[in-house]
Design a protein around this motif. Structure first.
Motif, PDB file in Angstrom:
ATOM      1  N   THR A 164       0.850  -1.182   0.000  1.00 47.32           N
ATOM      2  CA  THR A 164       0.000   0.000   0.000  1.00 47.32           C
ATOM      3  C   THR A 164       0.888   1.235   0.000  1.00 47.32           C
ATOM      4  OG1 THR A 164      -1.851   1.089   1.113  1.00 47.32           O
ATOM      5  CG2 THR A 164      -0.162   0.129   2.532  1.00 47.32           C
ATOM      6  N   PRO A 217      -1.057  -5.830  -3.363  1.00 46.73           N
ATOM      7  CA  PRO A 217      -1.863  -4.640  -3.061  1.00 46.73           C
ATOM      8  C   PRO A 217      -3.369  -4.892  -2.991  1.00 46.73           C
ATOM      9  CG  PRO A 217      -0.090  -4.031  -4.522  1.00 46.73           C
ATOM     10  CD  PRO A 217      -0.054  -5.545  -4.409  1.00 46.73           C
ATOM     11  N   ASP A 249      -5.026   1.110  -3.788  1.00 46.58           N
ATOM     12  CA  ASP A 249      -4.527   1.937  -2.688  1.00 46.58           C
ATOM     13  C   ASP A 249      -5.638   2.180  -1.670  1.00 46.58           C
ATOM     14  OD1 ASP A 249      -3.027   3.622  -1.109  1.00 46.58           O
ATOM     15  OD2 ASP A 249      -3.192   5.324  -2.467  1.00 46.58           O
TER      16      ASP A 249
END
Length: 188
Positions: free
Chosen positions: A73, A137, A187
């Protein structure tokens, strides 16, 4: 004898009045004692909920920073998991774990279950951040989203147990915020 009989209703009235006064006073005192106990325990419970919520957030923030160092992240202050940092993370985790004990004594069943679910979501973040689970991610984003949902559910149950009015549906603010550049679609 008739004089005593004439005064008997008055004597009965005095006795009944005295008994009624005693009963009302006892019930009032009992009610006041119960209210004081409720206030005392509500105060303790509020403090336990607040301290636990803060400890959970400390853990999640630290794990998010470790995850940023691993590339899972983005975080403005990635944290390398050095021996010192891992010891500090263990201290933060130990504090969170210890605070669960107070909740085990004070919280109702629904809130206690929400605490268990929140604990598991924090542990999931920890395992991903430390590399104990294989992650990328998108798995981090999913785990972080589950953590946020579990935290919101914990607060919902905590508010209900304290008889604080429900906040209703709070719209999620867009993430990342418009001022933060997006480098990766996952994200959190």
């Amino acid at each position: 004898m008739s004089g005593v009989l004439d005064q008997l209703p008055t004597l009965i009235g005095v006795v009944v009045g005295g008994l009624m006064s005693y009963v009302v006073g006892a019930l009032t005192e009992r009610s006041r004692w119960r209210r004081q106990q409720e206030i005392r325990w509500d105060s303790q419970l509020l403090q336990a909920y607040s301290e636990y919520g803060h400890a959970v957030k400390d853990c999640a923030t630290r794990y998010q920073r470790f995850a940023a160092h691993r590339g899972l992240t983005n975080h403005p202050a990635p944290l390398e998991p050095t021996e010192t940092e891992l010891e500090q993370a263990a201290d933060v985790e130990g504090r969170r774990s210890a605070l669960v004990e107070a909740l085990s004594l004070l919280a109702n069943a629904e809130t206690a279950q929400a605490v268990q679910i929140l604990n598991r979501s924090v542990w999931h973040l920890e395992w991903l951040a430390r590399g104990q689970l294989t992650g990328n991610p998108s798995t981090w984003a999913q785990a972080f989203s589950e953590y946020r949902a579990a935290r919101a559910e914990f607060y919902r149950h905590a508010r209900r147990s304290l008889q604080i009015a429900d906040m209703g549906q709070v719209r999620e603010a867009p993430w990342p915020p418009p001022w933060r550049p997006v480098q990766d679609p996952s994200d959190p």
